[in-house]
Design a protein around this motif. Structure first.
Motif, PDB file in Angstrom:
ATOM      1  N   UNK A 199      -3.540  19.262  -9.634  1.00  0.00           N
ATOM      2  CA  UNK A 199      -4.998  19.184  -9.786  1.00  0.00           C
ATOM      3  C   UNK A 199      -5.644  20.014  -8.672  1.00  0.00           C
ATOM      4  N   UNK A 200      -6.928  20.396  -8.837  1.00  0.00           N
ATOM      5  CA  UNK A 200      -7.547  21.263  -7.836  1.00  0.00           C
ATOM      6  C   UNK A 200      -7.679  20.648  -6.448  1.00  0.00           C
ATOM      7  N   UNK A 201      -8.255  19.412  -6.372  1.00  0.00           N
ATOM      8  CA  UNK A 201      -8.632  18.860  -5.079  1.00  0.00           C
ATOM      9  C   UNK A 201      -8.383  17.352  -5.048  1.00  0.00           C
ATOM     10  N   UNK A 202      -8.628  16.749  -3.871  1.00  0.00           N
ATOM     11  CA  UNK A 202      -8.404  15.319  -3.690  1.00  0.00           C
ATOM     12  C   UNK A 202      -9.251  14.472  -4.638  1.00  0.00           C
ATOM     13  N   UNK A 203     -10.485  14.882  -4.918  1.00  0.00           N
ATOM     14  CA  UNK A 203     -11.371  14.093  -5.758  1.00  0.00           C
ATOM     15  C   UNK A 203     -10.785  13.883  -7.146  1.00  0.00           C
ATOM     16  N   UNK A 204     -10.042  14.873  -7.659  1.00  0.00           N
ATOM     17  CA  UNK A 204      -9.462  14.762  -8.989  1.00  0.00           C
ATOM     18  C   UNK A 204      -8.309  13.745  -9.007  1.00  0.00           C
ATOM     19  N   UNK A 205      -7.500  13.745  -7.956  1.00  0.00           N
ATOM     20  CA  UNK A 205      -6.409  12.769  -7.881  1.00  0.00           C
ATOM     21  C   UNK A 205      -6.957  11.362  -7.676  1.00  0.00           C
ATOM     22  N   UNK A 206      -7.946  11.217  -6.775  1.00  0.00           N
ATOM     23  CA  UNK A 206      -8.523   9.898  -6.508  1.00  0.00           C
ATOM     24  C   UNK A 206      -9.181   9.331  -7.761  1.00  0.00           C
ATOM     25  N   UNK A 207      -9.849  10.183  -8.515  1.00  0.00           N
ATOM     26  CA  UNK A 207     -10.500   9.728  -9.746  1.00  0.00           C
ATOM     27  C   UNK A 207      -9.466   9.270 -10.768  1.00  0.00           C
ATOM     28  N   UNK A 208      -8.372  10.007 -10.884  1.00  0.00           N
ATOM     29  CA  UNK A 208      -7.320   9.626 -11.829  1.00  0.00           C
ATOM     30  C   UNK A 208      -6.686   8.293 -11.448  1.00  0.00           C
ATOM     31  N   UNK A 209      -6.441   8.086 -10.148  1.00  0.00           N
ATOM     32  CA  UNK A 209      -5.878   6.820  -9.685  1.00  0.00           C
ATOM     33  C   UNK A 209      -6.851   5.666  -9.937  1.00  0.00           C
ATOM     34  N   UNK A 210      -8.135   5.911  -9.697  1.00  0.00           N
ATOM     35  CA  UNK A 210      -9.159   4.892  -9.930  1.00  0.00           C
ATOM     36  C   UNK A 210      -9.214   4.521 -11.402  1.00  0.00           C
ATOM     37  N   UNK A 211      -9.102   5.524 -12.261  1.00  0.00           N
ATOM     38  CA  UNK A 211      -9.153   5.281 -13.702  1.00  0.00           C
ATOM     39  C   UNK A 211      -7.983   4.397 -14.150  1.00  0.00           C
ATOM     40  N   UNK A 212      -6.803   4.604 -13.571  1.00  0.00           N
ATOM     41  CA  UNK A 212      -5.648   3.780 -13.924  1.00  0.00           C
ATOM     42  C   UNK A 212      -5.895   2.308 -13.577  1.00  0.00           C
ATOM     43  N   UNK A 215      -8.846   0.863 -13.362  1.00  0.00           N
ATOM     44  CA  UNK A 215      -9.847   0.367 -14.310  1.00  0.00           C
ATOM     45  C   UNK A 215      -9.225   0.022 -15.654  1.00  0.00           C
ATOM     46  N   UNK A 216      -8.147   0.721 -16.013  1.00  0.00           N
ATOM     47  CA  UNK A 216      -7.472   0.470 -17.286  1.00  0.00           C
ATOM     48  C   UNK A 216      -6.473  -0.677 -17.195  1.00  0.00           C
ATOM     49  N   UNK A 217      -6.373  -1.290 -16.019  1.00  0.00           N
ATOM     50  CA  UNK A 217      -5.549  -2.482 -15.891  1.00  0.00           C
ATOM     51  C   UNK A 217      -4.249  -2.319 -15.143  1.00  0.00           C
ATOM     52  N   UNK A 218      -3.953  -1.119 -14.655  1.00  0.00           N
ATOM     53  CA  UNK A 218      -2.709  -0.947 -13.906  1.00  0.00           C
ATOM     54  C   UNK A 218      -2.816  -1.637 -12.550  1.00  0.00           C
ATOM     55  N   UNK A 219      -1.743  -2.261 -12.138  1.00  0.00           N
ATOM     56  CA  UNK A 219      -1.739  -2.980 -10.869  1.00  0.00           C
ATOM     57  C   UNK A 219      -1.910  -2.019  -9.700  1.00  0.00           C
ATOM     58  N   UNK A 220      -2.742  -2.410  -8.742  1.00  0.00           N
ATOM     59  CA  UNK A 220      -2.979  -1.578  -7.568  1.00  0.00           C
ATOM     60  C   UNK A 220      -1.699  -1.439  -6.755  1.00  0.00           C
ATOM     61  N   UNK A 221      -1.388  -0.215  -6.321  1.00  0.00           N
ATOM     62  CA  UNK A 221      -0.178   0.038  -5.552  1.00  0.00           C
ATOM     63  C   UNK A 221      -0.346  -0.448  -4.113  1.00  0.00           C
ATOM     64  N   UNK A 222       0.780  -0.631  -3.435  1.00  0.00           N
ATOM     65  CA  UNK A 222       0.752  -1.103  -2.055  1.00  0.00           C
ATOM     66  C   UNK A 222       0.099  -0.109  -1.117  1.00  0.00           C
ATOM     67  N   UNK A 223       0.304   1.187  -1.378  1.00  0.00           N
ATOM     68  CA  UNK A 223      -0.304   2.232  -0.550  1.00  0.00           C
ATOM     69  C   UNK A 223      -0.253   3.533  -1.331  1.00  0.00           C
ATOM     70  N   UNK A 224      -1.208   4.402  -1.041  1.00  0.00           N
ATOM     71  CA  UNK A 224      -1.225   5.741  -1.611  1.00  0.00           C
ATOM     72  C   UNK A 224      -1.060   6.723  -0.463  1.00  0.00           C
ATOM     73  N   UNK A 225      -0.068   7.605  -0.542  1.00  0.00           N
ATOM     74  CA  UNK A 225       0.223   8.544   0.529  1.00  0.00           C
ATOM     75  C   UNK A 225      -0.204   9.956   0.121  1.00  0.00           C
ATOM     76  N   UNK A 226      -0.879  10.633   1.024  1.00  0.00           N
ATOM     77  CA  UNK A 226      -1.236  12.041   0.866  1.00  0.00           C
ATOM     78  C   UNK A 226      -0.444  12.811   1.917  1.00  0.00           C
ATOM     79  N   UNK A 227       0.581  13.531   1.485  1.00  0.00           N
ATOM     80  CA  UNK A 227       1.519  14.166   2.408  1.00  0.00           C
ATOM     81  C   UNK A 227       1.462  15.673   2.231  1.00  0.00           C
ATOM     82  N   UNK A 228       1.225  16.369   3.325  1.00  0.00           N
ATOM     83  CA  UNK A 228       1.098  17.828   3.293  1.00  0.00           C
ATOM     84  C   UNK A 228       2.224  18.460   4.099  1.00  0.00           C
ATOM     85  N   UNK A 229       3.370  18.644   3.469  1.00  0.00           N
ATOM     86  CA  UNK A 229       4.490  19.307   4.120  1.00  0.00           C
ATOM     87  C   UNK A 229       5.196  18.452   5.152  1.00  0.00           C
TER      88      UNK A 229
END
Length: 240
Positions: free
Chosen positions: A182-195, A197-211
């Motif tokens: 995806x282009x930028x962080x906002x697109x990934x964050x929005x996709x995770x938020x949408x999941x 909202x659709x009922x997927x269980x919230x993960x323990x942590x979300x990692x953003x790793x750059x190399x």
């Protein structure tokens, strides 16, 4: 011990009164409509191939190698990387995509050669999973999303993928499906938020790793591999 909360409603009502706000609850919360959407619009018009090129250019800046492959050749690509960087214990996440891309026969072949291959296992104690991650030379995982703008992989912690898997092994190999770039962080964050909202269980942590890990804390001299993997390789799978 589970505690109890007393006088919560009256306490909050008092704060609302002091702030001059109504104590009545809104029927629903509406997201604001922003006049300017630069966070969405930047790079949004790029094609998938353009995003891939942007990712590869950015990875040069974050000391991360990108290796392109096909779904059929993904297992052999992983094997060649492990030969190139030197064989050693391997730890993977428990991800269904390893089966999807038929990686398990390659892992079994490694075991027959005497190379340890383990997976982060929810049925194993946390201490044992961490011990195996400490001993592993290679961590092999799949990203959920990858940000073309910064070369950042987005991964979640769950029962089949603990946090230590991303930070303890010497080599960090991330398999990236081209469709998940995806282009930028906002697109990934929005996709995770949408999941969620659709009922997927919230993960323990979300990692953003750059190399690989790096630090320039001492006299502004950049040192790579200070507090995590010494090298990072992105295996880009053309799944489209």
């Amino acid at each position: 011990m589970k505690g109890t909360i007393s006088h919560r409603d009256s306490f909050l009502a008092h704060i609302q009164q002091q702030l001059g706000k109504s104590s009545s609850k809104p029927a629903s919360i509406r997201r604001p409509v922003w006049k300017h959407r630069v966070n969405w619009e930047t790079n949004e018009g790029l094609s998938k191939e353009e995003l891939v090129e942007q990712l590869k250019v950015q990875c040069q800046q974050i000391h991360t190698r990108v290796v392109e492959t096909t779904p059929k050749e993904a297992p052999s690509t992983l094997r060649l990387l492990m030969k190139e960087y030197g064989e050693g214990p391997v730890m993977t996440s428990s991800d269904r995509r390893f089966a999807q891309y038929e990686c398990h026969p390659m892992f079994q072949a490694l075991q027959k050669e005497g190379i340890s291959v383990t997976s982060w296992n929810a049925d194993t104690s946390r201490e044992e999973n961490i011990r195996q991650a400490e001993q592993a030379k290679y961590a092999v995982v799949f990203s959920d999303y990858t940000l073309a703008e910064s070369g950042t992989v987005v991964l979640s912690s769950h029962q089949g993928q603990g946090r230590a898997l991303h930070f303890l092994p010497m080599m960090y190999i991330v398999c990236i499906e081209k469709s998940t770039i995806v282009p930028r962080m906002i697109h990934a964050a929005s996709a995770l938020h949408r999941l969620v909202e659709e009922g997927e269980q919230t993960k323990g942590a979300i990692h953003f790793i750059s190399g690989p890990s790096n630090s320039a804390d001492i006299e502004m001299n950049l040192v790579v591999g200070v507090h995590g993997p010494v090298r990072a390789v992105y295996v880009l799978i053309d799944d489209e």
